[in-house]
Design a protein around this motif. Structure first.
Motif, PDB file in Angstrom:
ATOM      1  N   ASP A  97       0.993  -1.505  -0.019  1.00 22.00           N
ATOM      2  CA  ASP A  97       0.121   0.180  -0.027  1.00 22.00           C
ATOM      3  C   ASP A  97       1.394   0.982   0.103  1.00 22.00           C
ATOM      4  N   ALA A  98       1.906   1.143   0.533  1.00 25.27           N
ATOM      5  CA  ALA A  98       3.111   2.224   0.636  1.00 25.27           C
ATOM      6  C   ALA A  98       4.221   1.902   1.170  1.00 25.27           C
ATOM      7  N   ILE A  99       5.288   2.998   0.373  1.00 26.84           N
ATOM      8  CA  ILE A  99       6.459   2.562   1.413  1.00 26.84           C
ATOM      9  C   ILE A  99       7.483   3.987   1.345  1.00 26.84           C
ATOM     10  N   VAL A 100       7.751   3.574   2.385  1.00 28.40           N
ATOM     11  CA  VAL A 100       8.121   4.904   3.150  1.00 28.40           C
ATOM     12  C   VAL A 100       9.922   5.386   2.671  1.00 28.40           C
ATOM     13  N   VAL A 101      10.307   5.729   2.860  1.00 24.97           N
ATOM     14  CA  VAL A 101      11.771   6.374   1.132  1.00 24.97           C
ATOM     15  C   VAL A 101      12.182   7.971   2.701  1.00 24.97           C
ATOM     16  N   SER A 102      13.398   7.621   2.143  1.00 26.76           N
ATOM     17  CA  SER A 102      14.187   8.967   2.803  1.00 26.76           C
ATOM     18  C   SER A 102      14.133   9.811   1.805  1.00 26.76           C
ATOM     19  N   GLU A 103      14.336  11.603   2.320  1.00 24.06           N
ATOM     20  CA  GLU A 103      14.707  12.327   0.651  1.00 24.06           C
ATOM     21  C   GLU A 103      15.167  11.981   0.156  1.00 24.06           C
ATOM     22  N   GLU A 104      16.902  10.763   0.248  1.00 26.26           N
ATOM     23  CA  GLU A 104      17.374  10.692  -1.239  1.00 26.26           C
ATOM     24  C   GLU A 104      17.224   9.626  -2.212  1.00 26.26           C
ATOM     25  N   THR A 105      15.898   8.974  -1.670  1.00 25.51           N
ATOM     26  CA  THR A 105      15.559   7.563  -1.970  1.00 25.51           C
ATOM     27  C   THR A 105      14.662   7.514  -3.150  1.00 25.51           C
ATOM     28  N   GLU A 106      13.643   8.605  -2.526  1.00 27.86           N
ATOM     29  CA  GLU A 106      11.815   9.422  -3.129  1.00 27.86           C
ATOM     30  C   GLU A 106      11.857   9.341  -4.467  1.00 27.86           C
ATOM     31  N   PRO A 107      13.242   9.471  -5.256  1.00 34.13           N
ATOM     32  CA  PRO A 107      12.996   8.944  -6.642  1.00 34.13           C
ATOM     33  C   PRO A 107      12.694   7.347  -7.142  1.00 34.13           C
ATOM     34  N   THR A 108      14.138   6.889  -6.283  1.00 38.17           N
ATOM     35  CA  THR A 108      13.258   5.516  -6.831  1.00 38.17           C
ATOM     36  C   THR A 108      11.918   4.984  -6.375  1.00 38.17           C
ATOM     37  N   ALA A 109      11.864   5.632  -4.993  1.00 31.82           N
ATOM     38  CA  ALA A 109       9.675   5.380  -5.528  1.00 31.82           C
ATOM     39  C   ALA A 109       8.826   5.445  -5.776  1.00 31.82           C
ATOM     40  N   VAL A 110       9.464   7.376  -7.070  1.00 30.86           N
ATOM     41  CA  VAL A 110       8.421   7.468  -7.857  1.00 30.86           C
ATOM     42  C   VAL A 110       8.885   6.610  -9.306  1.00 30.86           C
ATOM     43  N   LYS A 111      10.056   5.855  -9.061  1.00 30.69           N
ATOM     44  CA  LYS A 111      10.692   4.962 -10.555  1.00 30.69           C
ATOM     45  C   LYS A 111       9.405   3.859 -10.497  1.00 30.69           C
ATOM     46  N   ILE A 112       9.168   2.958  -9.284  1.00 31.82           N
ATOM     47  CA  ILE A 112       8.757   1.845  -8.780  1.00 31.82           C
ATOM     48  C   ILE A 112       7.109   2.004  -8.971  1.00 31.82           C
ATOM     49  N   ASN A 113       6.827   3.082  -9.055  1.00 30.23           N
ATOM     50  CA  ASN A 113       5.487   3.674  -8.890  1.00 30.23           C
ATOM     51  C   ASN A 113       5.045   3.697 -10.396  1.00 30.23           C
ATOM     52  N   GLU A 114       5.981   4.155 -11.234  1.00 32.95           N
ATOM     53  CA  GLU A 114       6.101   4.016 -12.462  1.00 32.95           C
ATOM     54  C   GLU A 114       6.220   2.894 -13.426  1.00 32.95           C
ATOM     55  N   ILE A 115       7.046   2.166 -12.822  1.00 31.45           N
ATOM     56  CA  ILE A 115       6.795   0.422 -12.906  1.00 31.45           C
ATOM     57  C   ILE A 115       5.376  -0.062 -12.330  1.00 31.45           C
ATOM     58  N   ARG A 116       4.837  -0.385 -11.721  1.00 30.15           N
ATOM     59  CA  ARG A 116       3.880  -0.642 -11.131  1.00 30.15           C
ATOM     60  C   ARG A 116       2.502  -0.285 -11.938  1.00 30.15           C
ATOM     61  N   VAL A 117       2.482   1.604 -12.373  1.00 28.86           N
ATOM     62  CA  VAL A 117       1.673   1.541 -12.971  1.00 28.86           C
ATOM     63  C   VAL A 117       1.170   1.253 -14.154  1.00 28.86           C
ATOM     64  N   SER A 118       2.075   1.055 -15.132  1.00 34.44           N
ATOM     65  CA  SER A 118       2.649   0.385 -16.267  1.00 34.44           C
ATOM     66  C   SER A 118       2.085  -0.946 -16.634  1.00 34.44           C
ATOM     67  N   LYS A 119       2.510  -1.736 -15.577  1.00 31.40           N
ATOM     68  CA  LYS A 119       1.933  -3.051 -15.317  1.00 31.40           C
ATOM     69  C   LYS A 119       0.368  -3.052 -14.854  1.00 31.40           C
ATOM     70  N   GLY A 120      -0.202  -2.194 -14.612  1.00 30.41           N
ATOM     71  CA  GLY A 120      -1.390  -2.262 -14.501  1.00 30.41           C
ATOM     72  C   GLY A 120      -1.523  -2.660 -13.175  1.00 30.41           C
ATOM     73  N   MET A 121      -0.897  -2.170 -12.614  1.00 33.25           N
ATOM     74  CA  MET A 121      -0.683  -2.022 -10.763  1.00 33.25           C
ATOM     75  C   MET A 121      -1.043  -0.778 -10.020  1.00 33.25           C
ATOM     76  N   LYS A 122      -2.061  -0.421  -8.489  1.00 34.36           N
ATOM     77  CA  LYS A 122      -2.312   0.562  -7.579  1.00 34.36           C
ATOM     78  C   LYS A 122      -0.527   1.172  -7.506  1.00 34.36           C
ATOM     79  N   PRO A 123      -0.379   2.225  -8.169  1.00 39.57           N
ATOM     80  CA  PRO A 123       0.966   3.655  -7.150  1.00 39.57           C
ATOM     81  C   PRO A 123       1.061   3.420  -5.397  1.00 39.57           C
TER      82      PRO A 123
END
Length: 153
Positions: free
Chosen positions: A93-119
């Motif tokens: 449902d959620a991902i907890v990240v630091s300021e440094e790793t936030e871009p990785t979480a954004v990329k995860i969501n891009e991949i999830r959405v491209s697979k039809g998964m909820k961000p």
């Protein structure tokens, strides 16, 4: 007692020289999640970082030791890439990240959405600052500049 907001929360990192920044990140995951999946970078993945990093087994054992006295609603697994199971398993449902790793979480969501998964909801935890006002980091600890609490050496 604070009610958990999310059923399943992911948090990941190298967690080398387990420090107060790591504690803050993990505490937030447990604050908002009923179940917490903690990904720890594998030896191969972690060796891309600077310095002498403890083995994945040591880092996982340190986490287990710290968490085992406080929590029982977590699972620790090895990460061989930046995304881990979050791009394959819809049940986060959620991902907890630091300021440094936030871009990785954004990329995860891009991949999830491209697979039809909820961000995932992205929860960003601010850096914990050392006594000198600079963020606590494993690199600075390995360099002998600060300790795990952020105290200057």
């Amino acid at each position: 007692m604070i009610m958990a907001k999310y059923k399943r929360v992911a948090v990941g990192g190298t967690f080398d020289k387990f420090h107060y920044g790591h504690r803050s990140l993990i505490a937030k995951a447990f604050e908002i999640g009923e179940n917490v999946e903690i990904g720890v970078t594998s030896n191969v993945f972690a060796c891309k970082k600077e310095g002498d990093i403890d083995s994945c087994d040591v880092r996982m054992a340190n986490l287990n030791e710290f968490l085992g006295t406080k929590y029982d609603n977590f699972h620790i697994s090895r990460l061989d890439d930046p995304y881990g199971p979050t791009i394959h398993d819809e049940n986060y449902d959620a991902i907890v990240v630091s300021e440094e790793t936030e871009p990785t979480a954004v990329k995860i969501n891009e991949i999830r959405v491209s697979k039809g998964m909820k961000p995932l909801d992205i929860v960003v935890v601010s850096f914990v600052l050392a006594d000198d006002g600079i963020p606590i980091s494993s690199t600075r600890i390995r360099q002998g500049k600060i300790n795990q609490k952020g105290e200057l050496i």
